[in-house]
Scaffold this motif. Structure first.
Motif, PDB file in Angstrom:
ATOM      1  N   ARG A 297       0.995  -1.121   0.031  1.00 44.78           N
ATOM      2  CA  ARG A 297       0.017  -0.016   0.074  1.00 44.78           C
ATOM      3  C   ARG A 297       1.063   1.272   0.056  1.00 44.78           C
ATOM      4  NH1 ARG A 297      -4.892   0.019   4.161  1.00 44.78           N
ATOM      5  NH2 ARG A 297      -5.326  -1.673   2.767  1.00 44.78           N
ATOM      6  N   TYR A 298       1.948   1.384   0.910  1.00 45.77           N
ATOM      7  CA  TYR A 298       2.804   2.344   0.823  1.00 45.77           C
ATOM      8  C   TYR A 298       3.483   2.688  -0.487  1.00 45.77           C
ATOM      9  CZ  TYR A 298       6.413  -0.918   2.504  1.00 45.77           C
ATOM     10  OH  TYR A 298       6.946  -2.281   2.600  1.00 45.77           O
ATOM     11  N   HIS A 299       3.436   1.696  -1.478  1.00 49.09           N
ATOM     12  CA  HIS A 299       4.328   1.932  -2.879  1.00 49.09           C
ATOM     13  C   HIS A 299       3.059   2.545  -3.802  1.00 49.09           C
ATOM     14  CE1 HIS A 299       7.891  -0.844  -1.656  1.00 49.09           C
ATOM     15  NE2 HIS A 299       8.100   0.592  -1.301  1.00 49.09           N
ATOM     16  N   GLN A 300       1.900   2.477  -3.608  1.00 50.66           N
ATOM     17  CA  GLN A 300       0.897   2.791  -4.562  1.00 50.66           C
ATOM     18  C   GLN A 300       0.723   4.340  -4.652  1.00 50.66           C
ATOM     19  OE1 GLN A 300      -2.625   0.485  -3.512  1.00 50.66           O
ATOM     20  NE2 GLN A 300      -1.361  -1.482  -3.303  1.00 50.66           N
ATOM     21  N   GLU A 301       0.651   4.706  -5.833  1.00 50.96           N
ATOM     22  CA  GLU A 301       0.253   6.091  -6.190  1.00 50.96           C
ATOM     23  C   GLU A 301      -1.155   6.422  -6.399  1.00 50.96           C
ATOM     24  OE1 GLU A 301       0.242   9.435  -5.950  1.00 50.96           O
ATOM     25  OE2 GLU A 301       2.205   9.128  -5.965  1.00 50.96           O
ATOM     26  N   LYS A 302      -1.865   6.946  -5.750  1.00 56.15           N
ATOM     27  CA  LYS A 302      -3.304   7.345  -6.157  1.00 56.15           C
ATOM     28  C   LYS A 302      -3.699   8.514  -6.665  1.00 56.15           C
ATOM     29  CE  LYS A 302      -4.338   3.348  -3.934  1.00 56.15           C
ATOM     30  NZ  LYS A 302      -4.804   2.310  -4.579  1.00 56.15           N
TER      31      LYS A 302
ATOM     32  N   THR B 121      -0.103   0.800  -9.902  1.00 55.89           N
ATOM     33  CA  THR B 121       0.907   1.432  -9.817  1.00 55.89           C
ATOM     34  C   THR B 121       2.011   1.017  -8.677  1.00 55.89           C
ATOM     35  OG1 THR B 121       0.083   2.908  -8.099  1.00 55.89           O
ATOM     36  CG2 THR B 121      -0.380   3.746 -10.477  1.00 55.89           C
ATOM     37  N   ARG B 122       3.451   1.267  -8.921  1.00 56.30           N
ATOM     38  CA  ARG B 122       4.172   1.059  -7.924  1.00 56.30           C
ATOM     39  C   ARG B 122       5.376   2.066  -8.154  1.00 56.30           C
ATOM     40  NH1 ARG B 122       7.159  -4.583  -5.453  1.00 56.30           N
ATOM     41  NH2 ARG B 122       7.518  -3.630  -3.287  1.00 56.30           N
ATOM     42  N   PHE B 123       5.242   2.871  -6.958  1.00 58.72           N
ATOM     43  CA  PHE B 123       6.401   3.921  -7.103  1.00 58.72           C
ATOM     44  C   PHE B 123       6.871   3.537  -5.747  1.00 58.72           C
ATOM     45  CE2 PHE B 123       3.420   5.896  -9.812  1.00 58.72           C
ATOM     46  CZ  PHE B 123       3.942   7.210 -10.218  1.00 58.72           C
ATOM     47  N   LYS B 124       8.150   2.574  -6.053  1.00 60.19           N
ATOM     48  CA  LYS B 124       9.031   2.081  -4.838  1.00 60.19           C
ATOM     49  C   LYS B 124      10.072   3.104  -4.662  1.00 60.19           C
ATOM     50  CE  LYS B 124      11.721  -2.042  -3.630  1.00 60.19           C
ATOM     51  NZ  LYS B 124      12.552  -1.206  -3.367  1.00 60.19           N
ATOM     52  N   LEU B 125       9.761   3.873  -3.682  1.00 58.92           N
ATOM     53  CA  LEU B 125      10.891   5.189  -3.492  1.00 58.92           C
ATOM     54  C   LEU B 125      11.558   5.191  -1.905  1.00 58.92           C
ATOM     55  CD1 LEU B 125       8.822   7.794  -5.560  1.00 58.92           C
ATOM     56  CD2 LEU B 125      10.809   6.240  -6.306  1.00 58.92           C
ATOM     57  N   SER B 126      11.702   3.802  -1.270  1.00 56.07           N
ATOM     58  CA  SER B 126      12.276   4.205  -0.140  1.00 56.07           C
ATOM     59  C   SER B 126      11.517   4.589   0.864  1.00 56.07           C
ATOM     60  CB  SER B 126      13.724   4.887   0.055  1.00 56.07           C
ATOM     61  OG  SER B 126      14.535   4.166  -0.878  1.00 56.07           O
TER      62      SER B 126
END
Length: 205
Positions: free
Chosen positions: A5-10, A165-170
């Protein structure tokens, strides 16, 4: 696509901007039960207020074009940038990873009319020729040459039904490690590392 969830861009505006910025995509469908894919430019267009579609074209000699009348759901993958994240950049953690951005768009496909295809090609050329010293427009192409090329391709429009989406940004790192990752990425001359750093700064300064 797997995405915590914390990598998802809404935010749709953020997603749309990413698609437009990284519009060379991978179009995936099924042919005789096997996945097939084509790398091609795909443009995001607002067909009506709040309703977005993807438009592109494919060579008729490409076997994937045979799936356009199948009625199946298509997958369009937009990816890049990506960057290796060394664990040496962390204060304590020892596991390296990879930061990246990817957007998966699902939808139903219809074949464009000849007029729609010409309109799409005109917009595509105008967009990418704008930076040329001597821009070429579709009107510069001879009638016979244009006609022969139009006969060799099929334009398509995909109505979007789902976006992953996956915005994997640490996002799971503390402020100190997060800042260290940004700093090291900024020091890397690679353009993708620079873009990942830029995206991270938007989320946590």
């Amino acid at each position: 696509m797997y995405a915590p969830r914390y990598h998802q861009e809404k935010d749709w505006d953020t997603i749309a901007e990413f698609i437009r910025r990284h519009s060379f995509a991978l179009l995936i469908s099924l042919e005789n039960g096997l996945p097939v894919g084509t790398h091609l430019p795909v443009e995001l267009e607002e067909r009506s207020p709040g309703e977005y579609v993807l438009r592109g074209h494919i060579a008729n000699s490409n076997p994937q074009s045979a799936t356009f009348t199948s009625g199946q759901t298509f997958l369009v993958v937009f990816s890049d940038p990506h960057a290796y994240i060394s664990s040496s950049w962390y204060e304590k953690d020892k596991i390296p990873t990879w930061n990246y951005i990817a957007v998966h768009v699902y939808g139903t496909l219809r074949i464009q009319s000849d007029e729609e295809l010409i309109t799409s090609l005109t917009a595509l050329m105008n967009k990418y020729e704008a930076a040329s010293e001597q821009p070429v427009s579709i009107s510069d192409i001879g009638e016979k040459e244009l006609h022969n090329n139009l006969k060799a391709i099929t334009g398509f429009e995909i109505t979007i039904t789902r976006v992953d989406t996956r915005f994997k940004l640490s996002q799971n790192k503390n402020d100190k490690d997060y800042a260290s990752v940004v700093q090291h990425l900024q020091q890397n001359p690679d353009s993708q590392s620079q873009e990942i750093a830029e995206e991270m700064l938007k989320r946590r300064s």
